[in-house]
Every structure is written in structure tokens, then in C-alpha cells.
Design an enzyme around this catalytic site. Structure first.
Site, PDB file in Angstrom:
ATOM      1  N   PRO A  61       9.011   3.213   7.889  1.00  0.00           N
ATOM      2  CA  PRO A  61       8.148   2.273   7.158  1.00  0.00           C
ATOM      3  C   PRO A  61       6.671   2.533   7.450  1.00  0.00           C
ATOM      4  O   PRO A  61       6.293   2.730   8.596  1.00  0.00           O
ATOM      5  CB  PRO A  61       8.554   0.900   7.699  1.00  0.00           C
ATOM      6  CG  PRO A  61       9.694   1.110   8.605  1.00  0.00           C
ATOM      7  CD  PRO A  61       9.853   2.565   8.872  1.00  0.00           C
ATOM      8  N   GLU A  62       5.865   2.570   6.403  1.00  0.00           N
ATOM      9  CA  GLU A  62       4.421   2.708   6.579  1.00  0.00           C
ATOM     10  C   GLU A  62       3.761   1.353   6.314  1.00  0.00           C
ATOM     11  O   GLU A  62       4.439   0.373   6.024  1.00  0.00           O
ATOM     12  CB  GLU A  62       3.883   3.800   5.639  1.00  0.00           C
ATOM     13  CG  GLU A  62       4.397   5.190   6.040  1.00  0.00           C
ATOM     14  CD  GLU A  62       3.488   6.318   5.572  1.00  0.00           C
ATOM     15  OE1 GLU A  62       2.300   6.070   5.316  1.00  0.00           O
ATOM     16  OE2 GLU A  62       3.977   7.451   5.477  1.00  0.00           O
TER      17      GLU A  62
END
Ligand SMILES: [Zn+2]
Length: 273
Positions: free
Chosen positions: A2-3
Site C-alpha cells: 500500500p502506498e
């Protein structure tokens, strides 16, 4: 992994699903994920969730007892909210909060690079995981003047520098390639060799790329009850990321892939000088 946009989407989901709930019970199925989960976290029972913030990729669950639960999704972490508490936990459900309305938030992390920590809210800025972080990309602190000053004398490749959390947080691998493409900057170029004009264009591009990704995440998030960290749906909007050997949308040249510090970088050799 996840960014920032994915974490922001999870934060929005949590805000809608658990904010202002009161904690009835804290469950620790595992003492250690990436670090030990402090036992002091059990003192959060009976307190109310007063807000959910984000700093870089850390979710900050602020409580009425003046403490904050810090959550990082790591590589594979997911925060799932169930309308009624679970009868049985999955083996990767390491940490859970049961609320007084019998709903439950579960932190599941198969690869265990995630973090759950607990600290006084007033001490957050000095917390070991947060104290050295650079400015948030979507705030005014991240502006042309700051960025140009920070980057002028650097000899590092620009892509490596924008991914360094000391310079700016939350520009992960995907969004680094995408924003450099928009700004027309070669990712291998040394920071000090990039013109001020292009650096200020890069500030704009980073903000735009992240905002668009957050917007697309927000509008795709159908079920707020399931705040899933593993969201793959931003992918169809990429201009260069994952498109090696395809042609550039602007000039039709072939998109190239290079490896920088072990991570893949995608760029158009004609548009990005
Ligand atoms: Zn091109």
C-alpha cells in the site's frame, strides 16, 4: 504494497466506520509483528475514538484517553471492520478492537511487516517512527521553495531522492515514476542537474498524481465497512508504471524500465530528459 493514496483510502474508510465508537476490548493474538505490540495498549479499553489521522503511511487512531494507536500496513497489512465481532480469528489476525456496539476492527498481516504501536498523542511528533519524516506532500509545507532548496546540491538520482522520506513522505515507487513522467524529468538525472523550473513542475506533479489516486480510491471504495489495505484498482490509470515495451501516450516512443536501488523505474526516454 500500500502506498500513500491507498493508506488515505483506508483512513477515510475507518473514519466512516469506527470514528466515535467506544472500545470495549482489545485483543492481542500475537505479541510481535515487526516490533512488539506494547501491552500498555490494553489501557485503551473504555476509551472512545475521537479522530483518525494519517502521517506518511501511518494511520493514527486518536483516543479520548490522550493516547494514539499507530498502525502501519507494512507490505501486506489489512484493516478490516466487521459489523459483528468475529467468532473465530484467521491465523494472521494479530490485533483486534471490539467496540461496545459489538462491531470489530481487525488488523490482519500475513507477512508481518506491519506495525501496531501505542503512545501519548502529545508525544507523536517525537515518536521514533515519525520524528524524522519530511513534509506531507499534500500540505503547503511541501512547496517549490522547500523542494528546490532541498534538492539543488544533491548528486543522487532524482527518483531516489523523491522516494526518501526525509525529503518528502509518501512518494512510493509507483507514484515516483508517474510524477517524473508528468514533469518530463529523467529518473536517473542527478537532483542538482534538474532545472528549478522542472523541480517546481515536479512538486505540482507529485501533488496531482497523489490527489488523483486518492480520488479514484475514494470513489471506488464501495463498502466502507471493509477498509481493505490491499487495493489494486488504481492501476489502470498509470501512464508509465508497468508499461515497459508499450508506447508512450504522448510521443509513441517505447517506455523503458530500469532498476534503481533494487526497484523498477519506468520512463519515456524521449519525453523525460
Ligand atoms: Zn514520450
Amino acid at each position: 504494497m500500500p502506498e500513500l493514496p491507498e493508506v488515505e483510502t483506508v483512513r477515510t474508510g475507518l473514519e466512516k466506520s469506527i470514528n466515535s465508537k467506544t472500545i470495549s476490548k482489545i485483543i492481542l493474538n500475537r505479541k510481535k509483528i515487526r516490533f512488539d505490540i506494547p501491552l500498555e495498549i490494553l489501557k485503551a479499553e473504555k476509551s472512545k475514538i475521537i479522530s483518525i489521522e494519517r502521517r506518511s503511511k501511518y494511520l493514527l487512531v486518536n483516543l479520548s484517553n490522550a493516547h494514539t494507536i499507530i498502525i502501519h500496513l507494512g507490505m501486506s497489512g489489512k484493516v478490516l471492520v466487521h459489523k459483528t465481532k468475529l467468532k473465530q480469528y484467521d491465523k494472521h489476525d494479530h490485533f483486534a478492537i471490539i467496540f461496545t456496539d459489538n462491531s470489530e476492527m481487525v488488523f490482519n498481516d500475513a507477512r508481518r511487516f506491519g506495525v501496531v504501536d501505542y503512545t501519548k498523542t502529545a508525544n507523536l511528533a517525537e515518536h521514533k517512527l515519525l520524528k524524522d519524516l519530511g513534509p506531507e506532500p499534500l500540505t503547503d509545507k511541501f512547496n517549490d521553495k522547500y523542494f528546490i532548496k532541498q534538492f539543488m546540491a544533491k548528486t543522487k538520482p532524482i527518483k531516489i531522492a523523491i522516494m526518501d522520506a526525509k525529503n518528502v513522505v509518501g512518494v512510493g515507487n509507483i507514484y515516483a515514476s508517474e510524477s517524473l513522467y508528468r514533469a518530463g524529468i529523467n529518473p536517473a538525472q542527478a537532483c542538482g542537474k534538474v532545472s528549478e523550473e522542472k523541480l517546481s513542475l515536479l512538486v505540482k506533479s507529485i501533488k496531482q498524481v497523489l490527489k488523483e489516486a486518492i480520488k479514484s480510491g475514494g470513489s471506488t471504495l464501495r463498502d466502507y465497512v471493509r477498509s481493505d489495505g490491499d487495493l489494486g484498482y488504481f492501476q489502470h490509470n498509470f501512464k508509465v508504471y508497468g508499461r515497459d515495451k508499450d508506447s508512450c501516450f504522448k510521443c509513441k516512443a517505447e517506455i523503458k524500465k530500469i532498476v534503481q536501488q533494487g526497484r523498477s523505474t519506468y520512463y519515456c526516454p524521449r519525453c523525460q530528459k
